[in-house]
Design a protein around this motif. Sequence first.
Motif, PDB file in Angstrom:
ATOM      1  N   LYS A  15     -17.159 -11.420  -8.570  1.00 29.63           N
ATOM      2  CA  LYS A  15     -17.917 -12.282  -7.662  1.00 29.63           C
ATOM      3  C   LYS A  15     -19.305 -11.725  -7.384  1.00 29.63           C
ATOM      4  CE  LYS A  15     -17.793 -14.313  -3.029  1.00 29.63           C
ATOM      5  NZ  LYS A  15     -17.010 -14.431  -1.761  1.00 29.63           N
ATOM      6  N   ASN A  16     -19.385 -10.394  -7.232  1.00 25.62           N
ATOM      7  CA  ASN A  16     -20.654  -9.767  -6.874  1.00 25.62           C
ATOM      8  C   ASN A  16     -21.406  -9.188  -8.067  1.00 25.62           C
ATOM      9  OD1 ASN A  16     -20.604  -9.843  -3.775  1.00 25.62           O
ATOM     10  ND2 ASN A  16     -18.581  -9.025  -4.265  1.00 25.62           N
ATOM     11  N   ASP A  17     -20.837  -9.351  -9.263  1.00 24.81           N
ATOM     12  CA  ASP A  17     -21.460  -8.867 -10.495  1.00 24.81           C
ATOM     13  C   ASP A  17     -21.844  -7.391 -10.380  1.00 24.81           C
ATOM     14  OD1 ASP A  17     -22.392  -9.026 -13.091  1.00 24.81           O
ATOM     15  OD2 ASP A  17     -24.406  -9.646 -12.499  1.00 24.81           O
ATOM     16  N   LEU A  18     -20.860  -6.577 -10.006  1.00 24.45           N
ATOM     17  CA  LEU A  18     -21.091  -5.151  -9.818  1.00 24.45           C
ATOM     18  C   LEU A  18     -20.343  -4.336 -10.865  1.00 24.45           C
ATOM     19  CD1 LEU A  18     -20.632  -4.947  -5.938  1.00 24.45           C
ATOM     20  CD2 LEU A  18     -22.787  -4.725  -7.186  1.00 24.45           C
ATOM     21  N   PRO A  19     -20.990  -3.305 -11.411  1.00 21.04           N
ATOM     22  CA  PRO A  19     -20.295  -2.418 -12.357  1.00 21.04           C
ATOM     23  C   PRO A  19     -19.319  -1.526 -11.599  1.00 21.04           C
ATOM     24  CG  PRO A  19     -22.501  -1.606 -11.940  1.00 21.04           C
ATOM     25  CD  PRO A  19     -22.394  -2.919 -11.223  1.00 21.04           C
ATOM     26  N   ILE A  20     -18.113  -1.350 -12.137  1.00 20.15           N
ATOM     27  CA  ILE A  20     -17.059  -0.626 -11.419  1.00 20.15           C
ATOM     28  C   ILE A  20     -17.441   0.829 -11.140  1.00 20.15           C
ATOM     29  CG2 ILE A  20     -14.693   0.234 -11.560  1.00 20.15           C
ATOM     30  CD1 ILE A  20     -13.931  -2.265 -13.068  1.00 20.15           C
ATOM     31  N   ARG A  21     -17.804   1.561 -12.191  1.00 22.96           N
ATOM     32  CA  ARG A  21     -18.024   3.005 -12.041  1.00 22.96           C
ATOM     33  C   ARG A  21     -19.144   3.309 -11.048  1.00 22.96           C
ATOM     34  NH1 ARG A  21     -18.602   6.797 -17.309  1.00 22.96           N
ATOM     35  NH2 ARG A  21     -16.710   5.623 -17.776  1.00 22.96           N
ATOM     36  N   GLU A  22     -20.277   2.638 -11.193  1.00 21.59           N
ATOM     37  CA  GLU A  22     -21.420   2.894 -10.325  1.00 21.59           C
ATOM     38  C   GLU A  22     -21.136   2.461  -8.882  1.00 21.59           C
ATOM     39  OE1 GLU A  22     -21.504   1.615 -13.258  1.00 21.59           O
ATOM     40  OE2 GLU A  22     -22.807   2.927 -14.453  1.00 21.59           O
ATOM     41  N   THR A  23     -20.381   1.370  -8.711  1.00 13.53           N
ATOM     42  CA  THR A  23     -20.052   0.898  -7.369  1.00 13.53           C
ATOM     43  C   THR A  23     -19.159   1.896  -6.642  1.00 13.53           C
ATOM     44  OG1 THR A  23     -20.200  -1.406  -8.118  1.00 13.53           O
ATOM     45  CG2 THR A  23     -19.032  -0.993  -6.049  1.00 13.53           C
ATOM     46  N   ILE A  24     -18.153   2.415  -7.343  1.00 12.30           N
ATOM     47  CA  ILE A  24     -17.260   3.404  -6.730  1.00 12.30           C
ATOM     48  C   ILE A  24     -18.041   4.662  -6.369  1.00 12.30           C
ATOM     49  CG2 ILE A  24     -15.292   4.938  -7.141  1.00 12.30           C
ATOM     50  CD1 ILE A  24     -14.059   2.733  -8.860  1.00 12.30           C
ATOM     51  N   ARG A  25     -18.908   5.112  -7.264  1.00  8.74           N
ATOM     52  CA  ARG A  25     -19.712   6.310  -6.977  1.00  8.74           C
ATOM     53  C   ARG A  25     -20.607   6.097  -5.758  1.00  8.74           C
ATOM     54  NH1 ARG A  25     -21.605   8.035 -13.109  1.00  8.74           N
ATOM     55  NH2 ARG A  25     -19.761   9.306 -13.622  1.00  8.74           N
ATOM     56  N   GLY A  26     -21.220   4.932  -5.664  1.00  6.72           N
ATOM     57  CA  GLY A  26     -22.075   4.639  -4.531  1.00  6.72           C
ATOM     58  C   GLY A  26     -21.295   4.611  -3.223  1.00  6.72           C
ATOM     59  N   PHE A  27     -20.128   4.002  -3.259  1.00  7.07           N
ATOM     60  CA  PHE A  27     -19.257   3.949  -2.083  1.00  7.07           C
ATOM     61  C   PHE A  27     -18.858   5.350  -1.640  1.00  7.07           C
ATOM     62  CE2 PHE A  27     -14.764   3.827  -0.605  1.00  7.07           C
ATOM     63  CZ  PHE A  27     -14.960   3.183   0.612  1.00  7.07           C
ATOM     64  N   VAL A  28     -18.507   6.200  -2.585  1.00  6.90           N
ATOM     65  CA  VAL A  28     -18.092   7.573  -2.264  1.00  6.90           C
ATOM     66  C   VAL A  28     -19.231   8.346  -1.612  1.00  6.90           C
ATOM     67  CG1 VAL A  28     -17.365   9.783  -3.269  1.00  6.90           C
ATOM     68  CG2 VAL A  28     -16.314   7.654  -4.051  1.00  6.90           C
ATOM     69  N   LYS A  29     -20.438   8.177  -2.110  1.00  4.12           N
ATOM     70  CA  LYS A  29     -21.586   8.879  -1.524  1.00  4.12           C
ATOM     71  C   LYS A  29     -21.817   8.440  -0.081  1.00  4.12           C
ATOM     72  CE  LYS A  29     -24.151   9.813  -5.806  1.00  4.12           C
ATOM     73  NZ  LYS A  29     -25.378   9.524  -6.592  1.00  4.12           N
ATOM     74  N   ILE A  30     -21.665   7.145   0.183  1.00  2.39           N
ATOM     75  CA  ILE A  30     -21.843   6.638   1.551  1.00  2.39           C
ATOM     76  C   ILE A  30     -20.779   7.226   2.474  1.00  2.39           C
ATOM     77  CG2 ILE A  30     -21.685   4.570   2.997  1.00  2.39           C
ATOM     78  CD1 ILE A  30     -22.865   3.010   0.597  1.00  2.39           C
ATOM     79  N   VAL A  31     -19.522   7.218   2.017  1.00  3.26           N
ATOM     80  CA  VAL A  31     -18.421   7.751   2.818  1.00  3.26           C
ATOM     81  C   VAL A  31     -18.605   9.245   3.060  1.00  3.26           C
ATOM     82  CG1 VAL A  31     -15.936   8.231   2.821  1.00  3.26           C
ATOM     83  CG2 VAL A  31     -16.775   5.988   2.095  1.00  3.26           C
ATOM     84  N   ALA A  32     -19.020   9.965   2.010  1.00  6.26           N
ATOM     85  CA  ALA A  32     -19.186  11.421   2.123  1.00  6.26           C
ATOM     86  C   ALA A  32     -20.191  11.785   3.206  1.00  6.26           C
ATOM     87  CB  ALA A  32     -19.629  12.000   0.777  1.00  6.26           C
ATOM     88  N   ARG A  33     -21.276  11.020   3.306  1.00  9.11           N
ATOM     89  CA  ARG A  33     -22.301  11.311   4.320  1.00  9.11           C
ATOM     90  C   ARG A  33     -21.768  11.128   5.737  1.00  9.11           C
ATOM     91  NH1 ARG A  33     -25.751   8.383   0.530  1.00  9.11           N
ATOM     92  NH2 ARG A  33     -27.066   9.870  -0.583  1.00  9.11           N
ATOM     93  N   GLY A  34     -20.757  10.275   5.883  1.00  5.89           N
ATOM     94  CA  GLY A  34     -20.183  10.057   7.206  1.00  5.89           C
ATOM     95  C   GLY A  34     -19.099  11.048   7.571  1.00  5.89           C
ATOM     96  N   ILE A  35     -18.532  11.715   6.564  1.00  2.12           N
ATOM     97  CA  ILE A  35     -17.411  12.626   6.797  1.00  2.12           C
ATOM     98  C   ILE A  35     -17.830  14.090   6.827  1.00  2.12           C
ATOM     99  CG2 ILE A  35     -15.274  13.542   5.787  1.00  2.12           C
ATOM    100  CD1 ILE A  35     -14.628  10.757   4.797  1.00  2.12           C
TER     101      ILE A  35
END
Length: 203
Positions: A167-187
């Motif tokens: 639906k969002n036309d997002l690449p899997i690998r890069e999206t997961i990596r981006g999500f992890v970086k965002i979460v890491a900054r909060g933890i």
Amino acid sequence: MSPKQQLNQILEGGFDSVVDTGVRAFTVESLAKRLAMSKKTIYKFFPTKENLIRSIMQFVFTQIDGAFNKVMVDEPNPAVQFIKIMETIAKFAGRVPVDKIAELKSLHPEIWKEIESFRLSHQDDFYTILHDAQERGLARDDINMRATSIIYINIINSTFQPEFFLKNDLPIRETIRGFVKIVARGIFTNKGMKAIKEHYEQN
């Protein structure tokens, strides 16, 4: 070739074939041709196509578990463990085109449920990593890591569905990596983020 070697060859070749063609076009005949092996040999191990596909997914789970455990043993820093494990998951997920993943979910919903259960089964492992990071001053001390690990895994399970990527036309690998970086900054604390930054600089 021993039966165990034959089995591994079928599962490895089967995964490559599913990645290339998807489960709809995947057949025992095409796999036998790909492996230069008789269909009879494959049917000896897997009497049905669905049984074979389920076993291929279990084979992938075993590969991910092996990589997961290797990180836990080889990497001493829990903040970097968190990143390396998610990179491993992203690497495996990124191998399969998202339309092929959607096809698997649509045609084999029971197998897809097993994939979701596999994700959830690592909830305690993430808690161990995050709790260890907290104990060592690498993660914030004002966060309930048990709740965080539960929320984290369930966000991944509910959000990272094939429909989301399509639906969002997002690449899997890069999206997961981006999500992890965002979460890491909060933890993680500055100390934890420094270790993560050094990991990225070295790789």
